[in-house]
Design a protein around this motif. Structure first.
Motif, PDB file in Angstrom:
ATOM      1  N   THR A  64      -7.828   1.922  29.739  1.00  8.49           N
ATOM      2  CA  THR A  64      -8.166   0.497  29.618  1.00  8.49           C
ATOM      3  C   THR A  64      -7.032  -0.360  30.164  1.00  8.49           C
ATOM      4  N   VAL A  65      -5.816  -0.061  29.704  1.00  4.53           N
ATOM      5  CA  VAL A  65      -4.666  -0.886  30.097  1.00  4.53           C
ATOM      6  C   VAL A  65      -4.477  -0.839  31.615  1.00  4.53           C
ATOM      7  N   TYR A  66      -4.523   0.375  32.171  1.00  2.00           N
ATOM      8  CA  TYR A  66      -4.207   0.499  33.599  1.00  2.00           C
ATOM      9  C   TYR A  66      -5.322  -0.090  34.470  1.00  2.00           C
ATOM     10  N   SER A  67      -6.564   0.079  34.049  1.00  2.00           N
ATOM     11  CA  SER A  67      -7.628  -0.497  34.898  1.00  2.00           C
ATOM     12  C   SER A  67      -7.586  -2.028  34.825  1.00  2.00           C
ATOM     13  N   GLU A  68      -7.185  -2.593  33.708  1.00  2.00           N
ATOM     14  CA  GLU A  68      -7.029  -4.059  33.642  1.00  2.00           C
ATOM     15  C   GLU A  68      -5.867  -4.505  34.544  1.00  2.00           C
ATOM     16  N   MET A  69      -4.818  -3.693  34.598  1.00  2.00           N
ATOM     17  CA  MET A  69      -3.697  -4.034  35.501  1.00  2.00           C
ATOM     18  C   MET A  69      -4.154  -3.985  36.953  1.00  2.00           C
ATOM     19  N   GLN A  70      -4.950  -2.976  37.282  1.00  2.00           N
ATOM     20  CA  GLN A  70      -5.448  -2.823  38.665  1.00  2.00           C
ATOM     21  C   GLN A  70      -6.251  -4.048  39.090  1.00  2.00           C
ATOM     22  N   THR A  71      -7.024  -4.561  38.157  1.00  2.00           N
ATOM     23  CA  THR A  71      -7.872  -5.715  38.478  1.00  2.00           C
ATOM     24  C   THR A  71      -7.018  -6.970  38.672  1.00  2.00           C
ATOM     25  N   ALA A  72      -5.974  -7.104  37.870  1.00  2.00           N
ATOM     26  CA  ALA A  72      -5.221  -8.370  37.852  1.00  2.00           C
ATOM     27  C   ALA A  72      -4.085  -8.433  38.874  1.00  2.00           C
ATOM     28  N   LEU A  73      -3.591  -7.266  39.301  1.00  2.00           N
ATOM     29  CA  LEU A  73      -2.379  -7.286  40.130  1.00  2.00           C
ATOM     30  C   LEU A  73      -2.662  -6.879  41.561  1.00  2.00           C
ATOM     31  N   PRO A  74      -1.946  -7.490  42.536  1.00  2.00           N
ATOM     32  CA  PRO A  74      -2.054  -6.969  43.906  1.00  2.00           C
ATOM     33  C   PRO A  74      -1.411  -5.587  43.957  1.00  2.00           C
TER      34      PRO A  74
END
Ligand code: SF4
Length: 338
Positions: free
Chosen positions: A304-314
């Motif tokens: 969950t944490v990493y996929s949210e980071m993937q969505t939010a960060l270049p």
């Protein structure tokens, strides 16, 4: 008394700060206005791995808040005494890759030198918290033997200074060792893994900058920052000095339960790093070291944490999610589909 004052005067500022580190649970609790209830359990855990926190890091911890994410990284707690058969003293099997004193050689082209035998801060989740530093005798003779080891292996093109914290060593020694390594033609790079510029920012002083500038090896510094609250103005200034002389700065974090296992925290960390010209490099899954079970983040949460980071960060601000598997020839990139 007069003699003591002189001794302090001849030390660099960072060495004085190092000496002034808090090394007792009692003092840490008192300084941070925490409940004395934390004392007895913390003291037992500290017998296994001493508490050590420098004053400049303590300043960044919120007073009276037992859940502060910086405090949780340094305060010994009862959970450290829990046994779990999957959590080991040497989780990465490093002692089986220790051909000589001070040398760890796991990956073909890169060799790691244990340059520092202690750290400026003792992180409770550290995978080397049980490492037998005292058995890695670090005298000149042993260092010559380690240098011969590198000289005789032309495939080694990168030397990594690790520890303990390598920057806890004196500049004169670091300069000597670097000079010797620079004479080995096949070594192209020097990588320094350190938390000192973060926990005692005054470590980045003129002497250190001088030896980094004067070597043909281009030092790369891999910092270890887990939470945006660790980056205050003094850290920013130190990092700026390193960038000014062209040092490549990377950061690795460890994913830790209740410390940084939230995407908003890690996204903010990446943004802060970008502002300091530091590249977010790795997000490590915790190594299963004895005493750190309470920092474990479960698979579903990691996804969950990493996929949210993937969505939010270049892409350039997204650290690679990795874990280390003993015996593998490199770190393993973790796939969210695993
Ligand atoms: S600074 Fe690094 S090596 Fe030292 S205790 Fe912390 S995690 Fe371990």
């Amino acid at each position: 008394m007069h003699e003591q004052t002189n001794l302090v005067q001849i030390k660099n500022r960072w060495q004085t700060e190092l000496i002034e580190s808090v090394t007792s649970v009692e003092e840490l609790i008192m300084r941070l206005n925490l409940s004395p209830k934390l004392l007895s359990q913390g003291q037992k855990a500290a017998l296994k791995f001493q508490v050590r926190v420098p004053p400049s890091y303590i300043k960044r911890i919120r007073l009276g808040d037992p859940k502060d994410p910086l405090l949780l990284q340094v305060l010994p707690v009862r959970e450290e005494l829990k046994k779990n058969k999957n959590y080991l003293k040497d989780p990465l099997n490093e002692l089986n890759h220790n051909p000589k004193s001070c040398v760890i050689h796991k990956y073909q082209n890169r060799v790691l030198l244990i340059v520092g035998s202690f750290c400026a801060i003792n992180c409770r989740y550290c995978f080397r918290r049980h490492f037998p530093y005292s058995q890695q005798h670090q005298n000149r003779e042993k260092w010559f033997s380690a240098l011969d080891y590198i000289t005789n292996r032309p495939e080694i093109n990168e030397v990594i200074f690790s520890g303990g914290d390598p920057l806890a060593a004196k500049d004169s020694f670091l300069s000597w060792l670097t000079g010797r390594i620079a004479k080995i033609p096949h070594v192209k790079r020097l990588r320094i893994h350190t938390r000192l510029p973060v926990v005692i920012p005054s470590r980045i002083d003129d002497e250190l900058l001088l030896w980094m500038q004067s070597t043909r090896l281009k030092p790369i510094i891999v910092l270890h920052i887990n939470h945006p609250n660790e980056i205050d103005n003094s850290v920013k200034m130190s990092l700026r000095q390193l960038r000014k002389i062209g040092i490549c700065l990377l950061n690795q974090s460890v994913l830790l339960k209740n410390v940084n296992d939230r995407s908003d925290v890690l996204i903010s960390l990446s943004e802060h790093l970008y502002n300091c010209e530091v590249t977010p490099y790795y997000l490590h899954i915790l190594d299963p070291v004895e005493g750190a079970t309470h920092f474990h983040v479960d698979k579903a949460r990691i996804k969950t944490v990493y996929s949210e980071m993937q969505t939010a960060l270049p892409g350039f601000l997204l650290p690679r999610l990795v874990k280390e598997i003993p015996g593998e020839l490199s770190k393993t990139i973790v796939s969210l589909n695993d």
